[in-house]
Design a protein around this motif. Structure first.
Motif, short mmCIF file in Angstrom:
data_model
loop_
_atom_site.label_atom_id
_atom_site.label_comp_id
_atom_site.label_asym_id
_atom_site.label_seq_id
_atom_site.Cartn_x
_atom_site.Cartn_y
_atom_site.Cartn_z
N GLY A 61 20.86 112.31 14.12
CA GLY A 61 20.36 111.18 14.90
C GLY A 61 21.00 109.89 14.44
N GLY A 62 22.29 109.96 14.10
CA GLY A 62 22.96 108.84 13.44
C GLY A 62 23.65 107.85 14.34
N THR A 63 23.35 107.84 15.64
CA THR A 63 24.04 106.93 16.55
C THR A 63 23.20 105.73 16.96
OG1 THR A 63 23.32 108.19 18.50
CG2 THR A 63 25.44 108.80 17.50
N LYS A 64 21.93 105.70 16.55
CA LYS A 64 21.09 104.55 16.91
C LYS A 64 19.91 104.43 15.95
CE LYS A 64 18.81 107.41 20.43
NZ LYS A 64 18.54 107.57 21.88
N GLY A 65 19.26 103.28 15.99
CA GLY A 65 18.05 103.05 15.22
C GLY A 65 18.26 103.21 13.72
N ILE A 66 17.27 103.82 13.07
CA ILE A 66 17.32 104.02 11.62
C ILE A 66 18.52 104.88 11.23
CG2 ILE A 66 16.14 105.13 9.68
CD1 ILE A 66 13.48 104.22 10.93
N GLY A 67 18.80 105.92 12.01
CA GLY A 67 19.93 106.79 11.70
C GLY A 67 21.25 106.06 11.68
N LYS A 68 21.48 105.20 12.65
CA LYS A 68 22.71 104.40 12.70
C LYS A 68 22.80 103.47 11.49
CE LYS A 68 25.33 101.14 15.57
NZ LYS A 68 25.52 100.17 14.48
N ALA A 69 21.68 102.84 11.16
CA ALA A 69 21.67 101.93 10.01
C ALA A 69 22.00 102.69 8.72
CB ALA A 69 20.31 101.24 9.89
N ILE A 70 21.47 103.90 8.58
CA ILE A 70 21.76 104.71 7.39
C ILE A 70 23.24 105.10 7.36
CG2 ILE A 70 21.34 106.92 6.26
CD1 ILE A 70 18.43 106.73 7.30
N ALA A 71 23.76 105.55 8.49
CA ALA A 71 25.17 105.95 8.55
C ALA A 71 26.07 104.79 8.17
CB ALA A 71 25.51 106.45 9.96
N ASP A 72 25.80 103.61 8.70
CA ASP A 72 26.61 102.43 8.40
C ASP A 72 26.51 102.05 6.93
OD1 ASP A 72 27.28 102.35 11.08
OD2 ASP A 72 25.93 100.70 11.58
N GLU A 73 25.29 102.13 6.37
CA GLU A 73 25.07 101.77 4.97
C GLU A 73 25.82 102.73 4.03
OE1 GLU A 73 23.42 99.89 1.53
OE2 GLU A 73 23.50 99.22 3.62
N LEU A 74 25.76 104.01 4.30
CA LEU A 74 26.43 104.98 3.44
C LEU A 74 27.95 104.84 3.54
CD1 LEU A 74 24.30 108.24 3.89
CD2 LEU A 74 23.94 106.29 2.35
#
Length: 258
Positions: free
Chosen positions: A15-28
């Motif tokens: 679920g890494g394309t939006k919301g919390i998932g996107k924020a996590i992907a970008d942070e990592l």
């Protein structure tokens, strides 16, 4: 800073394309990790390596794992973020078997299925971190709003704790992050839908919803990036001795000691 460095690490965020998932992907990714994201569709044109998959479909999970293994040889970090509230409000009488099954499939079984597929490689390399994104609803169900969702997240919490105990001696850490109200598009839609059904403004709807949980002492919802920063710490070398714990990030709203 070296203890937060993720260079050389392979991370999968569901679920890494939006919301919390996107924020996590970008942070990592900012921390140096090679990030893979998966979702059913990719409308946001993510800068990370994207693999389309519906994690409620066992065959697609198997195919996802094969693609990751072929391209990256496995992962070091797994963020099980896929999930959501899909069932109607109104309490037990409004929920059918189908409602219960779809909520458990999305919020619990999809994580179990993906873990089971990727854990063997982590055990083989004697290292890995799994983070399950749960919810404070798992400890504070609202019968009239999120009953099935809350039950599915409570089950995820229990599963995550048991898995952490099983894998602790094999070099694999398992942790749970439980966000409270977070400013994402689904949360905004939920508030607006609630307000519309109640015949009140969105602002009034938000106040009513937060009042049911005792409010947020810090006076605002979390930003997705704040959840991502917590996840970053937990998967980093700085958290090497942490496993099996549930970390609520809710602005102080959860009215319990543990």
């Amino acid at each position: 800073m070296e203890l937060l460095d993720l260079k050389g690490k392979r991370a999968l965020v569901t679920g890494g394309t939006k919301g919390i998932g996107k924020a996590i992907a970008d942070e990592l990714a900012k921390a140096g990790a090679q990030v893979i994201v998966t979702a059913r569709t990719n409308p946001d044109k993510t800068p990370h390596h994207f693999i389309a998959a519906d994690l409620t479909d066992a065959n697609q999970v198997t195919q996802l794992a094969k693609e990751i293994d072929n391209a990256f040889g496995g992962v070091d970090i797994l963020i099980n973020n896929v999930g959501g509230l899909t069932t109607p409000s109104g309490g037990h009488s409004t929920l059918t078997d189908v409602h219960w099954e779809q909520e458990l499939e999305l919020n619990l079984i999809s994580a179990i299925r993906l873990d089971r597929t990727l854990i063997p490689k982590m055990i083989e390399q004697e290292s890995g971190v799994i983070v399950h994104i749960s919810s404070v609803a798992g400890k504070q169900a609202l019968w009239n709003l999120n009953l099935a969702y809350a039950v599915s997240k409570a089950a995820l919490n229990s599963y995550s704790k048991a898995l952490a105990t099983e894998l602790a001696g094999k070099g694999v850490r398992v942790l749970t992050v439980a966000p409270g109200a977070t400013k994402t598009a689904p949360m905004v839609r939920f508030i607006n839908d609630y307000a519309t059904s109640a015949g009140i403004t969105a602002e009034e709807g938000m106040k009513q919803l937060l009042a049911q949980t005792g409010g947020i002492p810090m006076g605002r919802m979390a930003e997705p990036e704040e959840v991502a920063q917590l996840v970053h710490f937990l998967v980093s070398p700085s958290a090497a001795y942490l496993t099996g714990a549930i970390y609520a990030i809710d602005g102080g709203s959860l009215p319990v000691v543990s």
